[in-house]
Scaffold this active site. Structure first.
Site, short mmCIF file in Angstrom:
data_model
loop_
_atom_site.label_atom_id
_atom_site.label_comp_id
_atom_site.label_asym_id
_atom_site.label_seq_id
_atom_site.Cartn_x
_atom_site.Cartn_y
_atom_site.Cartn_z
N GLU A 103 37.60 45.69 45.53
CA GLU A 103 36.38 45.40 44.78
C GLU A 103 35.14 46.05 45.76
O GLU A 103 35.13 45.64 47.01
CB GLU A 103 36.23 43.80 44.54
CG GLU A 103 34.96 43.64 43.61
CD GLU A 103 34.61 42.10 43.36
OE1 GLU A 103 35.28 41.25 44.26
OE2 GLU A 103 34.28 41.69 42.47
N LYS B 101 33.38 43.96 35.16
CA LYS B 101 33.71 42.95 35.61
C LYS B 101 33.06 41.95 34.66
O LYS B 101 32.07 41.84 34.23
CB LYS B 101 33.50 42.50 36.95
CG LYS B 101 33.85 41.18 37.51
CD LYS B 101 33.61 40.87 39.02
CE LYS B 101 33.95 39.43 39.61
NZ LYS B 101 33.62 39.59 41.13
N CYS C 90 38.37 40.99 40.36
CA CYS C 90 38.27 39.80 41.19
C CYS C 90 38.47 38.49 40.32
O CYS C 90 39.35 37.97 39.62
CB CYS C 90 37.01 39.80 42.12
SG CYS C 90 37.32 38.53 43.47
#
Lengths: 285, 285
Positions: A44, A118, A155
């Site tokens: 990330e 994300k 994540c």
């Protein structure tokens, strides 16, 4: 398409020297490709120090649009040169004041297949992500690459069974999760690592997919990231894992294992989507 | 309500002598209550041999309606006498030709709070459940009992993150999964036990709940059930587990652990239900 495919995960320790992070990563990508990796995933925000460790208005200056991002351009070109699929997480500037935590996916010819933003944004001590990132709504794309159908979660996304399920229903064979997870200042006695390993690899069981997680490692100011990047199979078994050192994980997988797992554990056959409407609610008390 | 609550799981080995299975179970319920258990859960179809091992039209004769089921009546009375919450799985006859795999929940006064019908029905060699059970649609009820809010999923239901999520959103603090799982004739070399332990306990992580699984044990004709009933905490850690022997698991838990886990791993805060509509589809290719 060959059922065998080799994955490569690049786990590095970042400093404040962005150029150095990029050079070290590129060297690792070349190393992974040389060792046979066909789909390579970076961690990330791979080239940045973990900026969300503190709230700093200058952090926004690190974001780049997809179009005007020399690092993306350079890595796309590298993917084409090496003939690899490459997943490149970056800090995306959509507009002034609208920033996303995003990953770009390049195919073997260097072409940008698309980006995944994300979707789930955490926030907590040393993880001030809601300050920097708008919750993405890129509808969980699945990419048909030269080496297989892949989905990406970034994540915090990796903790949500909803994400893994949607990507799998769309045909993803491998779920890639670029990550940055480590110490918890409120729980210095607790390591989330075994919890994380169990929660993320279990997605593979429910969905009959491979899972590949790339976590950053090393110490950045107050934070210690624990690395431990891994690949798990469709029975949820971790078949290959790095420790806390910088490194490259290269692992061949066999897509036939997806059928084997799904023919024993037939969850896709037996789902009851007509009963799942409650999942679309925030709370149901 | 006290934050501490003691759970009891009754794991037995069934024979073809139904009366004997009932007597042995009742003795174990009394043992668990004597050792302090306040919520006690029995295994799937607790008093019957695992009838789905083969397709046999006479199997339907074992089903009973909720109203005309002397075993349910007896166990409800027992719950009232012992002052326990009791979860009793049984083979339910809704009508001639309409049968469910169901669990009844009795509160401490012996009152029937309701029933949960198994929603996801497996089918495979030695697990011919689609012959015997209609997929239930009881909308995943959560029961407010004297000792806490609980949800129930029955065996195959335990593999679906959708079920655990819906029950948790409805406020369940403990997910109970009465089960019957063991050998796989197509995979004699494979034990599903570690896969099962990981997949089921991981629900606790995603949702910040306790999980309590009761599995039958012992050999019935061609099948061997592996027992291994367990309780896991909201970090997904298995805190107590039986082996393959008949037995009672009694374990105190602390509901405060739910807040501790959820305040560190804030998945309920960060869910994106407005993006989850794809979950309502069977496939998305």
């Amino acid at each position: 398409m060959d059922n065998k495919v080799t994955l490569g995960l690049v786990q590095i320790s970042c400093t404040n020297h962005i150029e150095e992070n990029i050079e070290r990563t590129i060297a690792r990508v070349i190393e992974a490709a040389t060792r046979g990796a066909q789909i390579i995933c970076l961690q990330e925000l791979f080239d940045l120090p973990y900026l969300a460790q503190r709230v700093d208005i200058h952090g926004y200056e690190l974001a780049r649009s997809v179009e005007e991002n020399p690092v993306l351009h350079r890595l796309g070109t590298l993917a084409g040169e090496l003939g690899i699929v490459l997943i490149v997480p970056f800090y995306e500037k959509a507009d002034r004041g609208l920033y996303f935590n995003t990953a770009a996916v390049f195919d073997v010819d260097g072409r940008l297949l698309g980006t995944t933003r994300k979707s789930h944004i955490p926030d907590g001590p040393q993880y001030h992500e809601k300050y920097y990132f708008t919750p993405g709504n890129s509808n969980y794309p699945v990419y048909s690459t030269r080496f297989g159908r892949i989905g990406v979660g970034i994540c915090w996304d990796e903790w949500f069974p909803e994400v893994a399920r949607i990507l799998s229903l769309k045909g993803a064979e491998i779920l890639f999760y670029p990550s940055a997870i480590g110490s918890e200042p409120d729980h210095p006695e607790l390591s989330t690592k075994p919890i994380w390993e169990k929660a993320i690899s279990a997605h593979g069981i429910y969905n009959g997919t491979f899972v590949a997680v790339v976590n950053r490692t090393g110490k950045e100011d107050e934070m210690t990231f624990y690395g431990g990047s891994f690949i798990s199979n469709p029975f949820g078994e971790i078949i290959s894992q790095l420790n806390g050192e910088e490194g490259v994980l290269v692992q061949e997988i066999d897509r036939n294992d997806i059928s084997s797992a799904r023919h024993l554990l037939q969850f896709l056959r037996d789902r009851r989507p007509e009963t799942y409407a409650p999942l679309l609610h925030q709370e149901l008390r």
